[in-house]
Design a protein around this motif. Sequence first.
Motif, PDB file in Angstrom:
ATOM      1  N   HIS A  14     -32.101  50.119  31.110  1.00  0.00           N
ATOM      2  CA  HIS A  14     -31.741  50.933  32.107  1.00  0.00           C
ATOM      3  C   HIS A  14     -33.064  51.265  33.157  1.00  0.00           C
ATOM      4  N   GLY A  15     -32.685  51.160  34.318  1.00  0.00           N
ATOM      5  CA  GLY A  15     -33.738  51.710  35.337  1.00  0.00           C
ATOM      6  C   GLY A  15     -32.875  53.030  35.794  1.00  0.00           C
ATOM      7  N   VAL A  16     -33.661  54.010  36.082  1.00  0.00           N
ATOM      8  CA  VAL A  16     -33.253  55.504  36.455  1.00  0.00           C
ATOM      9  C   VAL A  16     -33.911  55.665  37.813  1.00  0.00           C
ATOM     10  N   VAL A  17     -33.188  56.216  38.865  1.00  0.00           N
ATOM     11  CA  VAL A  17     -33.664  56.926  40.046  1.00  0.00           C
ATOM     12  C   VAL A  17     -33.034  58.327  40.259  1.00  0.00           C
ATOM     13  N   GLU A  18     -34.010  59.251  40.363  1.00  0.00           N
ATOM     14  CA  GLU A  18     -33.370  60.394  40.476  1.00  0.00           C
ATOM     15  C   GLU A  18     -33.288  60.646  42.088  1.00  0.00           C
ATOM     16  N   PHE A  19     -32.185  61.374  42.381  1.00  0.00           N
ATOM     17  CA  PHE A  19     -32.568  61.827  43.874  1.00  0.00           C
ATOM     18  C   PHE A  19     -31.598  63.100  44.028  1.00  0.00           C
ATOM     19  N   THR A  20     -31.819  63.801  45.278  1.00  0.00           N
ATOM     20  CA  THR A  20     -31.258  64.799  45.846  1.00  0.00           C
ATOM     21  C   THR A  20     -30.239  64.579  46.820  1.00  0.00           C
ATOM     22  N   PRO A  21     -28.709  64.557  46.536  1.00  0.00           N
ATOM     23  CA  PRO A  21     -27.849  64.221  47.399  1.00  0.00           C
ATOM     24  C   PRO A  21     -27.832  65.615  48.693  1.00  0.00           C
ATOM     25  N   LEU A  22     -27.893  64.957  49.952  1.00  0.00           N
ATOM     26  CA  LEU A  22     -27.838  66.037  50.800  1.00  0.00           C
ATOM     27  C   LEU A  22     -26.544  65.778  51.786  1.00  0.00           C
ATOM     28  N   LEU A  23     -26.237  64.555  51.899  1.00  0.00           N
ATOM     29  CA  LEU A  23     -25.220  64.277  52.800  1.00  0.00           C
ATOM     30  C   LEU A  23     -24.056  63.738  51.886  1.00  0.00           C
ATOM     31  N   ALA A  24     -22.745  64.020  52.157  1.00  0.00           N
ATOM     32  CA  ALA A  24     -21.650  63.177  51.352  1.00  0.00           C
ATOM     33  C   ALA A  24     -20.334  62.983  52.281  1.00  0.00           C
ATOM     34  N   ALA A  66     -16.500  63.015  53.267  1.00  0.00           N
ATOM     35  CA  ALA A  66     -15.391  64.044  53.126  1.00  0.00           C
ATOM     36  C   ALA A  66     -14.713  63.564  51.843  1.00  0.00           C
ATOM     37  N   GLY A  67     -14.631  64.739  51.157  1.00  0.00           N
ATOM     38  CA  GLY A  67     -14.057  64.450  49.831  1.00  0.00           C
ATOM     39  C   GLY A  67     -14.969  64.607  48.680  1.00  0.00           C
ATOM     40  N   LEU A  68     -16.436  64.460  49.096  1.00  0.00           N
ATOM     41  CA  LEU A  68     -17.151  64.617  47.969  1.00  0.00           C
ATOM     42  C   LEU A  68     -18.298  65.394  48.069  1.00  0.00           C
ATOM     43  N   GLU A  69     -17.898  66.416  48.812  1.00  0.00           N
ATOM     44  CA  GLU A  69     -19.040  67.484  49.205  1.00  0.00           C
ATOM     45  C   GLU A  69     -19.538  68.079  47.576  1.00  0.00           C
ATOM     46  N   SER A  70     -18.674  68.023  46.768  1.00  0.00           N
ATOM     47  CA  SER A  70     -19.264  68.702  45.463  1.00  0.00           C
ATOM     48  C   SER A  70     -20.443  68.099  44.895  1.00  0.00           C
ATOM     49  N   LEU A  71     -20.612  66.896  45.421  1.00  0.00           N
ATOM     50  CA  LEU A  71     -21.799  66.203  45.008  1.00  0.00           C
ATOM     51  C   LEU A  71     -23.171  66.536  45.487  1.00  0.00           C
ATOM     52  N   LYS A  72     -23.160  67.130  46.624  1.00  0.00           N
ATOM     53  CA  LYS A  72     -24.132  67.681  47.131  1.00  0.00           C
ATOM     54  C   LYS A  72     -25.025  68.875  46.646  1.00  0.00           C
ATOM     55  N   VAL A  73     -25.912  69.106  46.721  1.00  0.00           N
ATOM     56  CA  VAL A  73     -26.881  70.236  46.148  1.00  0.00           C
ATOM     57  C   VAL A  73     -26.504  71.475  46.989  1.00  0.00           C
TER      58      VAL A  73
END
Length: 95
Positions: free
Chosen positions: A76-86, A88-95
């Motif tokens: 596995h390779g892992v990349v951590e990120f902070t979702p700032l834009l999403a 429509a319908g995926l807004e719950s993924l944003k910080v």
Amino acid sequence: MFVVTVTYTAPLTEVDQWRPAHGDWLKDLIARRLLLVAGRRVPLTGGVYLVPDMPAEELDRILATDPYVVNDVATHGVVEFTPLLAAAGLESLKV
């Protein structure tokens, strides 16, 4: 949030014998919302997961239980990120 890439380290014939167990593992994680999305890479050299925010140590523990990893046919390779834009319908993924 994390993007996890899976890279096969063994021939597909070896990977395929663990595919049912790996699929069950993924379904369980998705049911528990510890994994949001999982799919195959194109061409088929591994996979990609979208993982919700959690402590990195918890993700490491989860990934260590992947039947592909346990049976030494993938890494596995892992990349951590902070979702700032999403979209429509995926807004719950944003910080």
